[in-house]
Design a protein around this motif. Structure first.
Motif, PDB file in Angstrom:
ATOM      1  N   ILE A 123      -4.947   3.444  11.067  1.00 11.02           N
ATOM      2  CA  ILE A 123      -6.280   3.048  11.541  1.00 11.02           C
ATOM      3  C   ILE A 123      -6.280   1.590  12.011  1.00 11.02           C
ATOM      4  N   PHE A 124      -5.694   0.715  11.217  1.00 13.31           N
ATOM      5  CA  PHE A 124      -5.906  -0.705  11.486  1.00 13.31           C
ATOM      6  C   PHE A 124      -4.935  -1.301  12.503  1.00 13.31           C
ATOM      7  N   ILE A 125      -3.782  -0.689  12.686  1.00 16.26           N
ATOM      8  CA  ILE A 125      -2.899  -1.209  13.736  1.00 16.26           C
ATOM      9  C   ILE A 125      -3.498  -0.927  15.123  1.00 16.26           C
ATOM     10  N   PRO A 126      -3.981   0.304  15.397  1.00 15.59           N
ATOM     11  CA  PRO A 126      -4.666   0.517  16.691  1.00 15.59           C
ATOM     12  C   PRO A 126      -5.942  -0.310  16.819  1.00 15.59           C
ATOM     13  N   TYR A 127      -6.645  -0.462  15.707  1.00 14.21           N
ATOM     14  CA  TYR A 127      -7.881  -1.276  15.743  1.00 14.21           C
ATOM     15  C   TYR A 127      -7.541  -2.717  16.125  1.00 14.21           C
ATOM     16  N   ALA A 128      -6.435  -3.228  15.553  1.00 11.43           N
ATOM     17  CA  ALA A 128      -6.022  -4.600  15.867  1.00 11.43           C
ATOM     18  C   ALA A 128      -5.702  -4.737  17.355  1.00 11.43           C
ATOM     19  N   LYS A 129      -5.060  -3.717  17.921  1.00  8.56           N
ATOM     20  CA  LYS A 129      -4.728  -3.783  19.345  1.00  8.56           C
ATOM     21  C   LYS A 129      -5.991  -3.779  20.201  1.00  8.56           C
ATOM     22  N   ARG A 130      -6.996  -3.061  19.719  1.00 16.05           N
ATOM     23  CA  ARG A 130      -8.241  -2.979  20.495  1.00 16.05           C
ATOM     24  C   ARG A 130      -8.991  -4.298  20.544  1.00 16.05           C
ATOM     25  N   ILE A 131      -8.953  -5.031  19.437  1.00 18.26           N
ATOM     26  CA  ILE A 131      -9.785  -6.243  19.391  1.00 18.26           C
ATOM     27  C   ILE A 131      -8.955  -7.524  19.492  1.00 18.26           C
TER      28      ILE A 131
ATOM     29  N   ILE B 115      -5.952  -8.996  14.055  1.00 17.36           N
ATOM     30  CA  ILE B 115      -7.389  -8.806  13.843  1.00 17.36           C
ATOM     31  C   ILE B 115      -8.077 -10.159  13.643  1.00 17.36           C
ATOM     32  N   VAL B 116      -7.455 -11.017  12.837  1.00 14.35           N
ATOM     33  CA  VAL B 116      -8.045 -12.357  12.634  1.00 14.35           C
ATOM     34  C   VAL B 116      -8.106 -13.098  13.963  1.00 14.35           C
TER      35      VAL B 116
ATOM     36  N   PHE C  69       6.321   2.052  -8.213  1.00  8.24           N
ATOM     37  CA  PHE C  69       6.149   2.685  -6.897  1.00  8.24           C
ATOM     38  C   PHE C  69       4.870   2.178  -6.228  1.00  8.24           C
ATOM     39  N   SER C  70       3.791   2.138  -7.007  1.00  8.33           N
ATOM     40  CA  SER C  70       2.503   1.709  -6.458  1.00  8.33           C
ATOM     41  C   SER C  70       2.576   0.272  -5.963  1.00  8.33           C
ATOM     42  N   LEU C  71       3.222  -0.565  -6.759  1.00  2.00           N
ATOM     43  CA  LEU C  71       3.349  -1.976  -6.393  1.00  2.00           C
ATOM     44  C   LEU C  71       4.144  -2.110  -5.091  1.00  2.00           C
ATOM     45  N   LEU C  72       5.232  -1.357  -4.997  1.00  2.00           N
ATOM     46  CA  LEU C  72       6.063  -1.429  -3.794  1.00  2.00           C
ATOM     47  C   LEU C  72       5.298  -0.929  -2.575  1.00  2.00           C
ATOM     48  N   ILE C  73       4.573   0.169  -2.753  1.00  2.00           N
ATOM     49  CA  ILE C  73       3.805   0.723  -1.625  1.00  2.00           C
ATOM     50  C   ILE C  73       2.739  -0.285  -1.183  1.00  2.00           C
ATOM     51  N   PHE C  74       2.067  -0.872  -2.164  1.00  2.00           N
ATOM     52  CA  PHE C  74       1.004  -1.825  -1.827  1.00  2.00           C
ATOM     53  C   PHE C  74       1.579  -3.052  -1.120  1.00  2.00           C
ATOM     54  N   ILE C  75       2.663  -3.586  -1.650  1.00  2.00           N
ATOM     55  CA  ILE C  75       3.269  -4.779  -1.024  1.00  2.00           C
ATOM     56  C   ILE C  75       3.785  -4.434   0.376  1.00  2.00           C
ATOM     57  N   GLY C  76       4.388  -3.250   0.503  1.00  2.00           N
ATOM     58  CA  GLY C  76       4.867  -2.816   1.818  1.00  2.00           C
ATOM     59  C   GLY C  76       3.721  -2.692   2.805  1.00  2.00           C
ATOM     60  N   LEU C  77       2.633  -2.071   2.343  1.00  2.00           N
ATOM     61  CA  LEU C  77       1.461  -1.920   3.207  1.00  2.00           C
ATOM     62  C   LEU C  77       0.909  -3.284   3.606  1.00  2.00           C
ATOM     63  N   LEU C  78       0.834  -4.191   2.624  1.00  2.00           N
ATOM     64  CA  LEU C  78       0.326  -5.536   2.895  1.00  2.00           C
ATOM     65  C   LEU C  78       1.195  -6.240   3.931  1.00  2.00           C
ATOM     66  N   ALA C  79       2.515  -6.095   3.782  1.00  2.00           N
ATOM     67  CA  ALA C  79       3.432  -6.760   4.721  1.00  2.00           C
ATOM     68  C   ALA C  79       3.286  -6.190   6.126  1.00  2.00           C
ATOM     69  N   VAL C  80       3.242  -4.859   6.213  1.00  2.00           N
ATOM     70  CA  VAL C  80       3.127  -4.220   7.538  1.00  2.00           C
ATOM     71  C   VAL C  80       1.798  -4.591   8.196  1.00  2.00           C
ATOM     72  N   LEU C  81       0.731  -4.472   7.404  1.00  2.00           N
ATOM     73  CA  LEU C  81      -0.575  -4.771   7.974  1.00  2.00           C
ATOM     74  C   LEU C  81      -0.705  -6.250   8.316  1.00  2.00           C
ATOM     75  N   PHE C  82      -0.098  -7.110   7.504  1.00  2.00           N
ATOM     76  CA  PHE C  82      -0.193  -8.548   7.774  1.00  2.00           C
ATOM     77  C   PHE C  82       0.382  -8.853   9.152  1.00  2.00           C
ATOM     78  N   LYS C  83       1.506  -8.212   9.446  1.00  2.00           N
ATOM     79  CA  LYS C  83       2.171  -8.489  10.726  1.00  2.00           C
ATOM     80  C   LYS C  83       1.497  -7.771  11.893  1.00  2.00           C
ATOM     81  N   PHE C  84       1.192  -6.501  11.701  1.00  2.00           N
ATOM     82  CA  PHE C  84       0.747  -5.695  12.843  1.00  2.00           C
ATOM     83  C   PHE C  84      -0.766  -5.487  12.915  1.00  2.00           C
ATOM     84  N   ALA C  85      -1.466  -5.832  11.861  1.00  2.00           N
ATOM     85  CA  ALA C  85      -2.914  -5.571  11.897  1.00  2.00           C
ATOM     86  C   ALA C  85      -3.732  -6.818  11.583  1.00  2.00           C
ATOM     87  N   TRP C  86      -3.535  -7.377  10.391  1.00  2.00           N
ATOM     88  CA  TRP C  86      -4.473  -8.435   9.965  1.00  2.00           C
ATOM     89  C   TRP C  86      -4.366  -9.679  10.833  1.00  2.00           C
ATOM     90  N   THR C  87      -3.140 -10.081  11.154  1.00  2.00           N
ATOM     91  CA  THR C  87      -2.995 -11.285  11.985  1.00  2.00           C
ATOM     92  C   THR C  87      -3.644 -11.085  13.358  1.00  2.00           C
TER      93      THR C  87
END
Lengths: 179, 389
Positions: free
Chosen positions: B174-182, A48-49, A28-46
């Motif tokens: 936290i980080f999806i809205p943060y990404a949109k901001r920056i 953000i970078v 479960f933990s592995l799936l949650i972590f990988i899911g979080l990584l995938a979601v954040l990679f697309k909608f946050a980290w990319t």
């Protein structure tokens, strides 16, 4: 004491041993972590970078622009200072020229004034001389007339007009030469 | 996993005297064991549960009894005058630290069949239970001898799994809205977003780049960021009363360590190829060829073993720090339970409150430090895979 409590708890099934590995929880933990990584990679980290890169690029550009502006300002300042220094020299030259011109004008005016004064003096002297000559002539004429009249009366003879004029002329020459 | 375990105790605030009385009566024969308990030969209960797995009316799970002459939690709780499952009893306090099938939320009405006041049960969606697991002792797929290191596989969601989901949602929120901001290179506005921005930049500049190298760090930043903020969030959730630190479970930290191990291995293999990566585990030695033949395999074995060990230690370090910290808090609060019926409570109580606050402040620090250490070591491992020796 707590060992007893913990041991009792574990033995009762109320809790797992602290180091017990639960494979299902791990999965479960592995799936949650990988899911979080995938979601954040697309909608946050990319994004953000990209955002951080864009921000850094903007900062670098701003710094470059600021450096260029500073260099331009320094160049302008140098040019201004040079211009100021040039203006000082120019002003000095202008002042010197003005002084020179003023001196020339002054000397010219003085010379003209002196010339005028000389001319006036000469004219005055000439006028005086003319007046003197005229006065002498008048005096000579008057004297000749008187003398002729006196002489005529003495010799009894009257002088005609031509004699009279010739006498005056001779008297004047003598008077002028004598004077 | 702990289904039907602690749920049947009587709420102590409401009926403390009754439970205490029952607890004392429970041990009226002085033996420390309930007469009605049956034990099979290996000490397991045969009738510890009623038909639907519920506890008896005494507020004690009969399954708590144990074979042999070992002192039991029941005995100990009876000694200090607190019923099993009392909020201040050691069994309850220590139970808070560990994974469970329900949340302990004081004053919360009973939620779920068989649960008592203050217990919010987690829906059990899998057909498998600890008693009839999918894998494990008496498992339907694969059975192995029960041991202290690998538990039965039931695929039931637990408190820590729910907390991980909550933690993941918080991180995403936290980080999806943060990404949109920056995104367009704007500066974050506001204290909170600036704090987030500082942490994001710190992890990039002080963790990922020094550990991996500036040329490769960017590729692994999403992984390092996810590791750090996920671990940090789970650690901080452990500071919230009624919840728990999922990172205080070896299962959770093992999952994170396995993901790190996978990334390290895949990075190394992609960089050097499978054979090259294996070969790179042994350092180059300028020694006698004969010695080399002897030493290289030994060193290679040690290095490969070390590669496994250091990832295992990554999991154990985080788990041990978080588990120990919360256990210390539980022990401190247990002192109140120990002295509850004595005059010592007037001295112990305030001291415990002060000590607990101090330890919690320390735990707050530890939450950040352990997240940082986990992320930093991950960076170092990835860096070592990219630049061996």
């Amino acid at each position: 004491m707590l060992n007893q409590s913990l041991a009792g708890l574990i033995a009762s099934g109320a809790a797992s041993p602290p180091l017990e590995l639960r494979v299902d929880t791990l999965i479960f933990s592995l799936l949650i972590f990988i899911g979080l990584l995938a979601v954040l990679f697309k909608f946050a980290w990319t994004p953000i970078v990209e955002g951080l890169d864009a921000r850094e690029k903007r900062m670098v550009d701003d710094i470059d622009a600021a450096r260029i502006a500073k260099e331009q300002a320094e160049a302008q300042l140098t040019a201004y200072q040079e211009k100021m220094a040039g203006a000082d020299g120019e002003a000095s030259a202008l002042i010197a020229e003005a002084k020179s011109t003023a001196n020339g004008v002054k000397e010219k005016i003085m010379a003209e004034a002196a010339a005028d004064a000389q001319k006036t003096r000469e004219r005055a002297l000439a006028e005086i001389e003319a007046a003197k000559t005229a006065a002498v002539r008048d005096l000579a004429e008057s004297s000749v007339d008187s003398a002729v009249s006196l002489a005529g009366s003495i010799v009894g003879r009257s002088l005609d007009k031509s004699d009279h004029a010739d006498l005056i002329e001779k008297s004047l020459e003598q008077f002028t030469t004598g004077a | 996993m702990k289904k039907n375990s602690l749920r049947s105790v009587v709420a102590p605030q409401d009926d403390e005297q009754q439970t205490t009385q029952e607890g004392l009566e429970h041990d009226k024969d002085g033996s420390g064991h309930d007469e009605g308990h049956g034990h099979d030969e290996d000490g397991h209960d045969e009738d510890g549960h009623d038909e639907d797995g519920h506890d008896d009316e005494h507020g004690h799970d009969e399954g708590h009894s144990h074979g042999g002459d070992a002192a039991t939690t029941d005995d100990w709780n009876d000694d200090i005058g607190l019923a099993m499952g009392h909020y201040l009893s050691p069994d309850k306090l220590i139970g808070h630290v560990q994974d469970s099938d329900h949340f302990e939320l004081p004053a919360f009405p009973p939620w779920g069949k068989g649960y008592s006041k203050g217990e919010l049960s987690i829906p059990q969606i899998s057909p498998y239970t600890d008693e009839s697991p999918m894998m494990g002792e008496n498992g339907t797929v694969w059975a192995y001898q029960k041991n202290d290191f690998v538990g039965p596989v039931t695929f039931q969601p637990t408190k820590f799994v729910v907390l991980e989901l909550i933690g993941a949602l918080i991180v995403a929120a936290i980080f999806i809205p943060y990404a949109k901001r920056i995104k367009s290179g704007n500066r974050p506005v506001g204290r909170f977003w600036n704090v987030i921005d500082v942490m994001v930049c710190y992890i990039r500049d002080e963790v990922a780049v020094p550990g991996i190298g500036s040329a490769d760090a960017k590729r692994f930043l999403p992984f390092i960021w996810t590791i750090f903020f996920f671990v940090l969030t789970l650690n901080l959730l452990g500071m919230v009363p009624g919840l728990g630190a999922a990172t205080g479970s070896i299962s959770v930290t093992s999952a994170l360590a396995i993901s790190v191990f996978f990334v390290v291995m895949s990075t190394g293999i992609r960089k050097m190829g499978f054979a090259g990566f294996l070969k790179a585990q042994a350092p180059h030695l300028d020694i006698n060829p004969v010695l080399k033949i002897i030493l290289i395999p030994m060193i290679w074995g040690i290095e490969v073993f070390g590669l496994l060990i250091k990832h295992a230690v990554l999991a154990v370090r985080l788990f041990a720090n978080m588990f120990a910290g919360h256990l210390v808090v539980g022990v401190f609060v247990a002192f109140i339970g120990v002295t509850w019926h004595t005059q010592l409570i007037w001295g112990v109580g305030p001291a415990v409150i002060v000590a607990t606050i101090a330890v919690n402040v320390l735990e707050l620090l530890v939450a950040f430090i352990q997240a940082y250490v986990f992320a930093f070591l991950t960076s170092l491992f990835i860096g070592a895979a990219i630049h061996p020796h």
